[in-house]
Design a protein around this motif. Structure first.
Motif, mmCIF file in Angstrom:
data_model
loop_
_atom_site.group_PDB
_atom_site.id
_atom_site.type_symbol
_atom_site.label_atom_id
_atom_site.label_comp_id
_atom_site.label_asym_id
_atom_site.label_seq_id
_atom_site.Cartn_x
_atom_site.Cartn_y
_atom_site.Cartn_z
ATOM 1 N N TYR A 124 0.852 -1.195 0.000
ATOM 2 C CA TYR A 124 0.000 0.000 0.000
ATOM 3 C C TYR A 124 0.887 1.244 0.000
ATOM 4 O O TYR A 124 0.638 2.201 0.713
ATOM 5 N N HIS A 125 1.940 1.217 -0.794
ATOM 6 C CA HIS A 125 2.961 2.260 -0.675
ATOM 7 C C HIS A 125 2.892 3.288 -1.797
ATOM 8 O O HIS A 125 2.177 3.135 -2.784
ATOM 9 N N ASP A 126 3.669 4.353 -1.617
ATOM 10 C CA ASP A 126 3.802 5.430 -2.597
ATOM 11 C C ASP A 126 5.181 5.321 -3.244
ATOM 12 O O ASP A 126 6.122 4.797 -2.634
ATOM 13 N N GLU A 127 5.297 5.875 -4.451
ATOM 14 C CA GLU A 127 6.595 5.807 -5.126
ATOM 15 C C GLU A 127 6.696 6.894 -6.197
ATOM 16 O O GLU A 127 5.707 7.207 -6.873
ATOM 17 N N TYR A 148 3.109 6.867 -8.374
ATOM 18 C CA TYR A 148 1.885 6.184 -7.967
ATOM 19 C C TYR A 148 1.686 6.280 -6.471
ATOM 20 O O TYR A 148 2.624 6.489 -5.711
ATOM 21 N N ILE A 149 0.443 6.142 -6.095
ATOM 22 C CA ILE A 149 -0.002 6.467 -4.743
ATOM 23 C C ILE A 149 -0.774 5.294 -4.163
ATOM 24 O O ILE A 149 -1.692 4.767 -4.795
ATOM 25 N N ARG A 150 -0.335 4.877 -2.982
ATOM 26 C CA ARG A 150 -1.006 3.788 -2.270
ATOM 27 C C ARG A 150 -1.273 2.600 -3.193
ATOM 28 O O ARG A 150 -2.380 2.101 -3.297
ATOM 29 N N GLY A 151 -0.225 2.162 -3.841
ATOM 30 C CA GLY A 151 -0.339 1.030 -4.750
ATOM 31 C C GLY A 151 0.707 -0.002 -4.445
ATOM 32 O O GLY A 151 1.487 0.116 -3.510
ATOM 33 N N LYS A 201 -3.273 17.705 -7.417
ATOM 34 C CA LYS A 201 -4.631 18.119 -7.752
ATOM 35 C C LYS A 201 -5.661 17.588 -6.770
ATOM 36 O O LYS A 201 -6.778 18.077 -6.714
ATOM 37 N N SER A 202 -5.267 16.552 -6.019
ATOM 38 C CA SER A 202 -6.130 16.014 -4.978
ATOM 39 C C SER A 202 -5.288 15.159 -4.049
ATOM 40 O O SER A 202 -4.199 14.703 -4.426
ATOM 41 N N VAL A 203 -5.771 14.919 -2.855
ATOM 42 C CA VAL A 203 -5.069 14.049 -1.909
ATOM 43 C C VAL A 203 -5.001 12.627 -2.454
ATOM 44 O O VAL A 203 -4.020 11.907 -2.240
ATOM 45 N N ALA A 204 -6.022 12.227 -3.203
ATOM 46 C CA ALA A 204 -6.086 10.849 -3.707
ATOM 47 C C ALA A 204 -5.073 10.571 -4.806
ATOM 48 O O ALA A 204 -4.775 9.411 -5.087
ATOM 49 N N THR A 205 -4.539 11.622 -5.440
ATOM 50 C CA THR A 205 -3.635 11.408 -6.571
ATOM 51 C C THR A 205 -2.239 11.975 -6.306
ATOM 52 O O THR A 205 -1.483 12.229 -7.250
ATOM 53 N N PHE A 206 -1.875 12.128 -5.020
ATOM 54 C CA PHE A 206 -0.573 12.725 -4.709
ATOM 55 C C PHE A 206 0.031 12.066 -3.476
ATOM 56 O O PHE A 206 -0.649 11.878 -2.467
ATOM 57 N N PRO A 207 1.316 11.694 -3.527
ATOM 58 C CA PRO A 207 1.960 11.057 -2.366
ATOM 59 C C PRO A 207 2.330 12.090 -1.298
ATOM 60 O O PRO A 207 3.018 13.067 -1.585
ATOM 61 N N LEU A 208 1.891 11.853 -0.069
ATOM 62 C CA LEU A 208 2.133 12.788 1.026
ATOM 63 C C LEU A 208 2.809 12.144 2.231
ATOM 64 O O LEU A 208 3.273 12.844 3.129
ATOM 65 N N ARG A 209 2.859 10.815 2.284
ATOM 66 C CA ARG A 209 3.490 10.138 3.411
ATOM 67 C C ARG A 209 5.010 10.134 3.242
ATOM 68 O O ARG A 209 5.511 10.152 2.115
ATOM 69 N N PRO A 210 5.775 10.140 4.329
ATOM 70 C CA PRO A 210 7.244 10.160 4.224
ATOM 71 C C PRO A 210 7.782 9.025 3.361
ATOM 72 O O PRO A 210 7.247 7.910 3.367
ATOM 73 N N MET A 211 8.860 9.328 2.633
ATOM 74 C CA MET A 211 9.503 8.338 1.770
ATOM 75 C C MET A 211 11.016 8.381 1.962
ATOM 76 O O MET A 211 11.582 9.396 2.360
#
Length: 308
Positions: A124-127, A148-151, A201-211
């Motif tokens: 369920y990660h971001d990259e 990609y986000i939460r994928g 453009k939205s929280v759903a389409t942008f990575p915001l968690r630490p990486m």
């Protein structure tokens, strides 16, 4: 009549003399316009370089790495690839490195520099990726950028790939590749030239968690080169990627909330200047070879940023 014939002969002789010059003037140069216009701002010069060991550690394949104080060489052979990872996680920043790729047959090989939180959020990660897709003899490398986000790689991943050819041969010398990630945008750079901007453009389409920041080389025969048509050929092993001139500046995951995200433009608020935008548009008009938003085989209900 003799005078007229003589004049014609003289004219013909002069025309033959000047013909090579005319041809030179009118045959287009293969190198004309091959380099992007100046972006006018050079973010890599604004951030201090660091040695490999100051910011990174081995992640896997320790026997397939060779380090010095400033850089690292990693390689893939039949037994293993290799990867490294930043010591600290970040919640925003500018992340860059200079890379030199291997010439010749490298089909199926991925050499990558990227941000990810896959170990913190498995499945369920971001990259955010800069990936070099290996190639066959006589064909250029493809640089793939992806967000990609939460994928994950289990079939639910929604890729946002944009692929480029480069205006130089990345096997001849080191070139600098970088990602600017802030809470409102992601910008990809090659030698300080922005090649892609991905706005929030939205929280759903942008990575915001630490990486964390990663680098790796590995066998991706199933998809890397022409959708898997050409595989890794270990007769040409080892496949080598060289990294140096590391930069990682920004807000770590442990920084106080008042830490201000860095910018990669003349404006502290971020974005790109008019000159940077002009350079990016030039690159995309000349060297962009794939844009997921223009791929009509894709289900764009899953990528709303393409139509907003």
């Amino acid at each position: 009549m003799h005078k007229t014939l003589s004049s014609v002969r003289s004219f013909s002789f002069m025309a033959l003399l000047f013909l090579p010059l005319v041809l030179i003037l009118f045959v287009p140069s293969t190198n004309a316009g091959s380099w992007p216009p100046s972006p006018g701002y050079y973010p890599s010069s604004k951030f201090r370089s660091m040695s490999f060991y100051k910011g990174y550690r081995n992640l896997w394949g320790p026997g397939h790495q060779s380090t010095d104080n400033n850089g690292i060489t990693i390689w893939l052979d039949r037994t293993s690839g290799s990867g490294f990872k930043s010591v600290k996680p970040f919640r925003s920043g500018y992340f860059g490195t200079s890379i030199k790729l291997q010439p010749g047959y490298t089909a199926g090989v991925i050499t990558a520099f990227y941000l990810s939180n896959s170990e913190a959020h498995p499945g369920y990660h971001d990259e955010v990726d800069i990936e070099f897709l290996g190639t066959t003899f006589g064909k250029p490398y493809t640089l793939q950028t992806n967000v990609y986000i939460r994928g994950s790689g289990d079939g639910r991943i929604i890729g946002r790939e944009m692929k480029f050819h480069l205006w130089f041969d990345p096997t001849n010398n080191f070139h600098h590749y970088a990602i600017l990630w802030s809470p409102k945008e992601i910008i990809f750079f090659v030698d300080d030239v922005p090649i892609r901007r991905y706005p929030r453009k939205s929280v759903a389409t942008f990575p915001l968690r630490p990486m964390w920041v990663y680098g790796s080389i590995w066998d991706a025969s199933s998809w890397a080169t022409e959708d898997g048509k050409y595989k890794v050929d270990y007769r040409y092993q080892p496949f080598i990627g060289k990294f140096n001139n590391f930069k990682a500046s920004g807000c770590t995951a442990y920084a106080p909330r008042r830490c201000h995200p860095v910018s990669a433009s003349p404006f502290r608020s971020g974005g790109l200047s008019r000159q940077q935008n002009k350079a990016m548009q030039w690159v995309q008009s000349h060297y962009l070879v794939y844009n997921y938003c223009k791929d009509y085989k894709r289900d764009h209900s899953l990528t709303p940023e393409c139509w907003r």
